[in-house]
Design a protein around this motif. Sequence first.
Motif, short mmCIF file in Angstrom:
data_model
loop_
_atom_site.label_atom_id
_atom_site.label_comp_id
_atom_site.label_asym_id
_atom_site.label_seq_id
_atom_site.Cartn_x
_atom_site.Cartn_y
_atom_site.Cartn_z
N TYR A 83 -15.24 -14.62 13.39
CA TYR A 83 -15.99 -15.21 12.28
C TYR A 83 -16.07 -14.26 11.07
CZ TYR A 83 -17.60 -18.21 16.09
OH TYR A 83 -17.66 -19.05 17.17
N ILE A 84 -15.77 -12.99 11.28
CA ILE A 84 -15.89 -12.00 10.22
C ILE A 84 -14.61 -11.99 9.39
CG2 ILE A 84 -16.09 -9.53 9.76
CD1 ILE A 84 -17.88 -9.32 12.23
N SER A 85 -14.77 -12.04 8.08
CA SER A 85 -13.60 -12.08 7.18
C SER A 85 -12.87 -10.75 7.17
CB SER A 85 -14.05 -12.43 5.76
OG SER A 85 -14.66 -13.69 5.71
N ASP A 86 -13.62 -9.64 7.13
CA ASP A 86 -13.01 -8.31 6.96
C ASP A 86 -12.64 -7.71 8.31
OD1 ASP A 86 -13.47 -8.60 4.24
OD2 ASP A 86 -15.44 -7.69 4.36
N LYS A 87 -11.68 -8.33 8.98
CA LYS A 87 -11.27 -7.83 10.29
C LYS A 87 -10.59 -6.47 10.18
CE LYS A 87 -10.75 -12.48 12.22
NZ LYS A 87 -11.27 -13.17 11.04
N ASP A 88 -9.90 -6.24 9.07
CA ASP A 88 -9.25 -4.95 8.88
C ASP A 88 -10.29 -3.84 8.72
OD1 ASP A 88 -10.13 -5.98 6.46
OD2 ASP A 88 -8.43 -5.24 5.31
N GLN A 146 -0.24 -5.99 16.39
CA GLN A 146 -0.33 -5.08 15.25
C GLN A 146 -1.75 -4.59 15.03
OE1 GLN A 146 1.32 -6.72 11.66
NE2 GLN A 146 0.93 -4.89 10.45
N PHE A 147 -2.73 -5.47 15.34
CA PHE A 147 -4.14 -5.13 15.13
C PHE A 147 -4.57 -3.96 16.03
CE2 PHE A 147 -8.72 -5.68 15.75
CZ PHE A 147 -9.16 -5.87 14.44
N ARG A 166 -5.17 -2.69 1.80
CA ARG A 166 -5.12 -4.10 1.37
C ARG A 166 -4.16 -4.29 0.20
NH1 ARG A 166 -11.40 -6.38 1.72
NH2 ARG A 166 -11.52 -6.31 4.01
N ARG A 167 -4.12 -3.34 -0.69
CA ARG A 167 -3.19 -3.44 -1.82
C ARG A 167 -1.75 -3.49 -1.30
NH1 ARG A 167 -6.94 0.15 -4.29
NH2 ARG A 167 -5.65 1.98 -3.83
N MET A 170 -6.66 -11.50 8.49
CA MET A 170 -7.17 -10.13 8.57
C MET A 170 -8.28 -9.85 7.57
SD MET A 170 -5.88 -8.65 11.09
CE MET A 170 -6.44 -7.01 10.71
N PHE A 171 -8.18 -10.42 6.38
CA PHE A 171 -9.24 -10.24 5.37
C PHE A 171 -9.10 -11.33 4.32
CE2 PHE A 171 -5.59 -7.93 3.78
CZ PHE A 171 -5.59 -8.16 2.41
N LYS A 172 -10.16 -11.51 3.56
CA LYS A 172 -10.15 -12.52 2.51
C LYS A 172 -9.77 -11.83 1.20
CE LYS A 172 -13.00 -16.23 0.60
NZ LYS A 172 -14.34 -16.87 0.61
N PRO A 173 -8.52 -11.99 0.77
CA PRO A 173 -8.07 -11.24 -0.42
C PRO A 173 -8.75 -11.73 -1.69
CG PRO A 173 -6.37 -12.77 0.31
CD PRO A 173 -7.46 -12.82 1.34
N ASP A 174 -9.04 -10.79 -2.57
CA ASP A 174 -9.65 -11.10 -3.86
C ASP A 174 -8.57 -11.65 -4.81
OD1 ASP A 174 -11.87 -10.94 -5.82
OD2 ASP A 174 -10.56 -9.48 -6.77
N ILE A 175 -8.86 -12.77 -5.45
CA ILE A 175 -7.88 -13.43 -6.33
C ILE A 175 -7.48 -12.49 -7.48
CG2 ILE A 175 -7.42 -15.43 -7.77
CD1 ILE A 175 -7.73 -16.06 -4.80
#
Length: 741
Positions: free
Chosen positions: A423-428, A467-468, A672-673, A706-711
């Motif tokens: 449920y957590i967006s920031d899995k990384d 990979q995780f 993330r980048r 893995m995460f919710k990327p910022d637009i």
Amino acid sequence: MEKKIIELDQGWSEMKIGVSKLIRILEGKPEPSFESEQYMNLYTTIYNMCTQKPPFDYSEQLYERYRGVYEDYNKKTVLPCLRGKHDEYMLRELSQRWGINKVLVRWLSRFFFYLNRYFISRRSLVPLTDVGLISFRDLVYQKVQCKAREAVIALINKEREGGQIDRAQLKNVLDIYVESGMGTMDKYEEDFEKFLLQDTTSYYSRKSARWIDEDSCPEYMIKCEECLKKEKERVSHYLHSSTEPKLVKIVQDELLVVVAKRLLEKENSGCSALLRDDRMEDLSRMYRLYNAIPNGLEPVAEAFKRHVTLEGNALIKQAEDAAATGGNGGGGGLQEQVLVRRIIELHDKSMLYVFECFQNHTLFHKALKEAFEIFCNKRVATSSSAELLATFCDNLFKKGGIDKLSDEAIENTLDNVVKLLSYISDKDLFAEFYRKKLARRLLFDRSSNDEHEKSLLTKLKQQLGGQFTSKMEGMVTDMTLAKEQQQKFEDYISSDSMVNLGMDFTVTVLTTGFWPSYKTSDLNLPSEMVKCIEVFKEYYGTKTNHRRLLWIYSLGTCQVLGRFDQKPIDLIVSTYQAAVLLLFSDADTKRLKYKDILEQLNLSHEDLTRLLHSLSCAKYKILKKEPASRNISQSDEFDFNPKFTDKMRRIKVPLPPIDERKKIVEDVDKDRRFAIDAALVRIMKSRKVLPHQQLVSECVELLSKMFKPDIKMIKKRIEYLITRDYLARDTENPNTFKYVA
């Protein structure tokens, strides 16, 4: 010999005698039954009159007179009997007359059967049985069906209110509506069903308006269930089966759909209250009722989602308030641990509802997921949910964390951890925090059970892919290999009599790529330590030439014997602390200035300040500081404190904690980048040309596991890739990109 010709009037007078006898029998008047000879005479008379040669073939005239029998009977007998009766009495008479009509048709059609065989089939006329039904329909049914319908609906409403009625009689009356359609349901639907459904709508609309105000949600649902059951029983007893879905839909619409919002949100008894009070039976009933309605479960699932969200938000608020008042806002406080456990309990409880009450329906799984995603991604004080869950795992796996739990309870807890992580967006971010904490558990032997560590990694791998967990699994493997390496090193030392380290020396050899990055420095170690390192280098050089050793002194620990005036005490310190203390081991060394220590150890001001603070200003004042104060300054002087003592023979001297959160977040942002760059290039390489909006949406979808990327970040990385000549804007449409690498 020629047959004697039977004239029409002569033959019909004989038939009238038979028909009159039949009607008197059906009317219940004193009349002896037909004998077989009488029956055969009537049939033979019709046969002879139909088989005479023209102009004495009276088939057509007999067909018309057959029709006339019904018309005459219906006009002179049936209608007069019905005119003076009302309500149930009229229905009883109508039912009786309908029964007589069917028997009359059956007998007369046998008498005139020869007409059916040839004359009717050749002329394509209405069959004999249908002639009788049509006559009743046109002369009787059409005149009384309105009154009959009103009487039937009145009786149905009487039964709905608990009264007793003659169901068999209603069944007979409604059969008239069905059979009057002559093979279709038109008469039943137009003359009866339409009006019944209208009346039913009004009836249950009134009931709903009263019940929703008077009854609690469970009481209301029990009444709804009973009403649906009763309506289905009516269909099975006297209504036509085709009416059932229409009738059920009306009851569902009026009792459940129209008032869904009010019913589900009823104060103290609605869906939320039922969930709060564990009313499993009532929730199951709610599911059964609304599951039978197309899209009916959606408001129930929404109410379930709203309740779970409120419960979760309340837990977050409690944790925030406790952190604010208790000061445990650093991600490892007791309140945060309690929070995760309570969220797990909420999840277990909610899943029980999904399985037991809502029959494992996908709509409720979706509602549960969306609810948990809302509050599981909220921050508590300064900590993210990813950090809280990683800290929870750390405390769970530390020695003493799960010692009292059974294997089954541990596995269940680990399963819940993986579910919460989904449920957590920031899995990384979780992965990075977890890796840091796992490293400390492994390096400092704080893990209570290696099998449980591996079990969680296996579950994470199944959920999120290899990979995780690849680096974490590499860390666990490294520790196993390091222990084997240490044993070989000890064998090497014991086998060479020329080697004498003068102390116990343990080295943990790790693979750089698996472990978090740690701060390194050119610390000037004491000669005793330098000797140990050189021996190990010599040993390791005999094992491999392909690996370069990089010493991480910040992770080392030492056990130093402090000879104080009252008693000797074993001091468990870091390698850095040990290096500071050993500067004072020389009997000639009385006092050292801050500057002298800095030069001798080759440390940064930040590191030395932390070390000296832990040894002179914290709980254990092993060094004396001049001037005495709580802060370290570069003008301070330090001396060994021989008067130090403690009730313990062995103490651990901790270093002031470093908040690594900022660095971890920065490292994750950097990763993330790179992930966004890789995703953009992968998408464009396969698509070649894409409009901006589609590229962004596909990138978000690809990375959302893995995460919710910022637009905004995606847009920046697109510009970066354009400058690096991976992508290019279309010359005609600037909002379209082309892959050019």
